[in-house]
Design a protein around this motif. Sequence first.
Motif, PDB file in Angstrom:
ATOM      1  N   PRO A  96       0.800  -1.298  -0.065  1.00  0.00           N
ATOM      2  CA  PRO A  96       0.074   0.051  -0.045  1.00  0.00           C
ATOM      3  C   PRO A  96       0.900   1.340   0.084  1.00  0.00           C
ATOM      4  N   ALA A  97       0.466   2.316  -0.610  1.00  0.00           N
ATOM      5  CA  ALA A  97       1.250   3.470  -1.038  1.00  0.00           C
ATOM      6  C   ALA A  97       1.486   4.337   0.359  1.00  0.00           C
ATOM      7  N   HIS A  98       0.524   4.060   1.517  1.00  0.00           N
ATOM      8  CA  HIS A  98       0.743   5.013   2.759  1.00  0.00           C
ATOM      9  C   HIS A  98       1.806   4.169   3.592  1.00  0.00           C
ATOM     10  N   PHE A  99       2.146   2.944   3.243  1.00  0.00           N
ATOM     11  CA  PHE A  99       3.296   2.263   4.112  1.00  0.00           C
ATOM     12  C   PHE A  99       4.640   3.024   4.164  1.00  0.00           C
ATOM     13  N   GLY A 100       5.114   3.755   2.993  1.00  0.00           N
ATOM     14  CA  GLY A 100       6.353   4.106   2.976  1.00  0.00           C
ATOM     15  C   GLY A 100       6.441   5.551   3.833  1.00  0.00           C
ATOM     16  N   PRO A 101       5.384   6.477   3.500  1.00  0.00           N
ATOM     17  CA  PRO A 101       5.276   7.757   4.128  1.00  0.00           C
ATOM     18  C   PRO A 101       5.011   7.344   5.761  1.00  0.00           C
ATOM     19  N   ALA A 102       4.534   6.271   6.128  1.00  0.00           N
ATOM     20  CA  ALA A 102       4.454   6.175   7.686  1.00  0.00           C
ATOM     21  C   ALA A 102       5.809   5.872   8.388  1.00  0.00           C
ATOM     22  N   LEU A 103       6.559   4.834   7.508  1.00  0.00           N
ATOM     23  CA  LEU A 103       7.829   4.886   7.941  1.00  0.00           C
ATOM     24  C   LEU A 103       8.957   5.841   8.064  1.00  0.00           C
ATOM     25  N   ASP A 104       8.770   6.896   6.905  1.00  0.00           N
ATOM     26  CA  ASP A 104       9.557   8.118   6.694  1.00  0.00           C
ATOM     27  C   ASP A 104       9.339   8.778   7.903  1.00  0.00           C
ATOM     28  N   LYS A 105       7.912   9.145   8.232  1.00  0.00           N
ATOM     29  CA  LYS A 105       7.662   9.935   9.372  1.00  0.00           C
ATOM     30  C   LYS A 105       8.021   9.451  10.764  1.00  0.00           C
ATOM     31  N   LEU A 106       7.943   8.083  11.153  1.00  0.00           N
ATOM     32  CA  LEU A 106       8.590   7.366  12.054  1.00  0.00           C
ATOM     33  C   LEU A 106      10.132   7.783  12.338  1.00  0.00           C
ATOM     34  N   LEU A 107      10.821   7.795  11.206  1.00  0.00           N
ATOM     35  CA  LEU A 107      12.291   8.069  11.190  1.00  0.00           C
ATOM     36  C   LEU A 107      12.460   9.603  11.292  1.00  0.00           C
ATOM     37  N   ALA A 108      11.736  10.646  10.949  1.00  0.00           N
ATOM     38  CA  ALA A 108      11.713  11.922  11.094  1.00  0.00           C
ATOM     39  C   ALA A 108      11.326  12.314  12.302  1.00  0.00           C
ATOM     40  N   THR A 109      10.307  11.615  13.147  1.00  0.00           N
ATOM     41  CA  THR A 109       9.747  11.957  14.319  1.00  0.00           C
ATOM     42  C   THR A 109      11.109  11.765  15.444  1.00  0.00           C
ATOM     43  N   VAL A 110      11.669  10.491  15.244  1.00  0.00           N
ATOM     44  CA  VAL A 110      12.625   9.921  16.211  1.00  0.00           C
ATOM     45  C   VAL A 110      13.970  10.028  15.467  1.00  0.00           C
ATOM     46  N   PRO A 111      14.964  11.157  15.472  1.00  0.00           N
ATOM     47  CA  PRO A 111      16.159  11.053  14.959  1.00  0.00           C
ATOM     48  C   PRO A 111      16.895   9.903  15.137  1.00  0.00           C
ATOM     49  N   ALA A 112      16.896   9.375  16.640  1.00  0.00           N
ATOM     50  CA  ALA A 112      17.930   8.534  17.075  1.00  0.00           C
ATOM     51  C   ALA A 112      17.643   7.222  16.694  1.00  0.00           C
ATOM     52  N   LEU A 113      16.621   7.134  15.484  1.00  0.00           N
ATOM     53  CA  LEU A 113      16.409   5.675  14.944  1.00  0.00           C
ATOM     54  C   LEU A 113      17.243   5.550  13.952  1.00  0.00           C
ATOM     55  N   THR A 114      17.874   4.111  13.925  1.00  0.00           N
ATOM     56  CA  THR A 114      18.803   3.910  12.781  1.00  0.00           C
ATOM     57  C   THR A 114      18.114   3.385  11.618  1.00  0.00           C
ATOM     58  N   GLY A 115      16.829   2.760  11.899  1.00  0.00           N
ATOM     59  CA  GLY A 115      15.996   2.320  10.868  1.00  0.00           C
ATOM     60  C   GLY A 115      14.621   1.700  11.291  1.00  0.00           C
ATOM     61  N   ALA A 116      13.781   1.268  10.439  1.00  0.00           N
ATOM     62  CA  ALA A 116      12.500   0.616  10.583  1.00  0.00           C
ATOM     63  C   ALA A 116      12.265  -0.149   9.611  1.00  0.00           C
ATOM     64  N   VAL A 117      11.632  -1.261   9.895  1.00  0.00           N
ATOM     65  CA  VAL A 117      11.545  -2.451   9.061  1.00  0.00           C
ATOM     66  C   VAL A 117      10.029  -2.999   9.142  1.00  0.00           C
ATOM     67  N   LEU A 118       9.376  -3.246   8.350  1.00  0.00           N
ATOM     68  CA  LEU A 118       8.070  -3.648   8.294  1.00  0.00           C
ATOM     69  C   LEU A 118       7.907  -4.972   7.530  1.00  0.00           C
ATOM     70  N   SER A 119       7.644  -6.053   8.333  1.00  0.00           N
ATOM     71  CA  SER A 119       7.708  -7.337   7.910  1.00  0.00           C
ATOM     72  C   SER A 119       6.280  -8.228   7.914  1.00  0.00           C
ATOM     73  N   ARG A 120       5.978  -9.289   6.985  1.00  0.00           N
ATOM     74  CA  ARG A 120       5.041  -9.879   7.189  1.00  0.00           C
ATOM     75  C   ARG A 120       5.119 -10.800   8.399  1.00  0.00           C
ATOM     76  N   SER A 121       4.039 -11.565   8.866  1.00  0.00           N
ATOM     77  CA  SER A 121       4.332 -12.372   9.947  1.00  0.00           C
ATOM     78  C   SER A 121       4.840 -13.531   9.772  1.00  0.00           C
ATOM     79  N   ASP A 122       5.157 -13.952   8.503  1.00  0.00           N
ATOM     80  CA  ASP A 122       5.752 -15.154   7.938  1.00  0.00           C
ATOM     81  C   ASP A 122       7.187 -14.822   7.995  1.00  0.00           C
ATOM     82  N   GLY A 123       7.547 -13.446   8.178  1.00  0.00           N
ATOM     83  CA  GLY A 123       9.318 -13.514   8.032  1.00  0.00           C
ATOM     84  C   GLY A 123       9.616 -12.472   6.791  1.00  0.00           C
ATOM     85  N   PHE A 124       8.961 -12.245   6.000  1.00  0.00           N
ATOM     86  CA  PHE A 124       9.424 -11.695   4.713  1.00  0.00           C
ATOM     87  C   PHE A 124       9.218 -10.281   4.935  1.00  0.00           C
TER      88      PHE A 124
END
Length: 131
Positions: free
Chosen positions: A11-39
């Motif tokens: 979905p198109a809104h996934f990227g902006p949601a992760l971008d906002k997370l990293l912008a809100t918390v500058p101390a984050l090194t990264g964010a990863v979204l995965s399916r429950s099966d590990g992919f």
Amino acid sequence: MFDEAAAGPTPAHFGPALDKLLATVPALTGAVLSRSDGFEVLSRTRAEVPVSRLSALSSSMVALSQAALREVGMHGGGGSVLVEGQDGKLLLLEVPLRGQPMVLAAIGGADLVTGTLLWAARDCVRQLIQP
């Protein structure tokens, strides 16, 4: 890699949601979204992160935490796992999307305030669920 045949396009809104997370918390090194099966579905990183391995571990750790909670009589979704080490923190949050549950992993340094991380990551999950 995200299996579009199995779960549909990202979905198109996934990227902006992760971008906002990293912008809100500058101390984050990264964010990863995965399916429950590990992919991996999507990631945003500021440093080198073994995304495929983290995706597999994230889903396993959340599944293990759910099993542990059931054993002690605690049920329900929306759980999280926080792993803290000398060099930083790893927060895993369930993302209860209909049809394809997911896991959000947020990686940060030792100076990251846990409360800030929890608040921002939970806000990101809300954005992922309700665009």
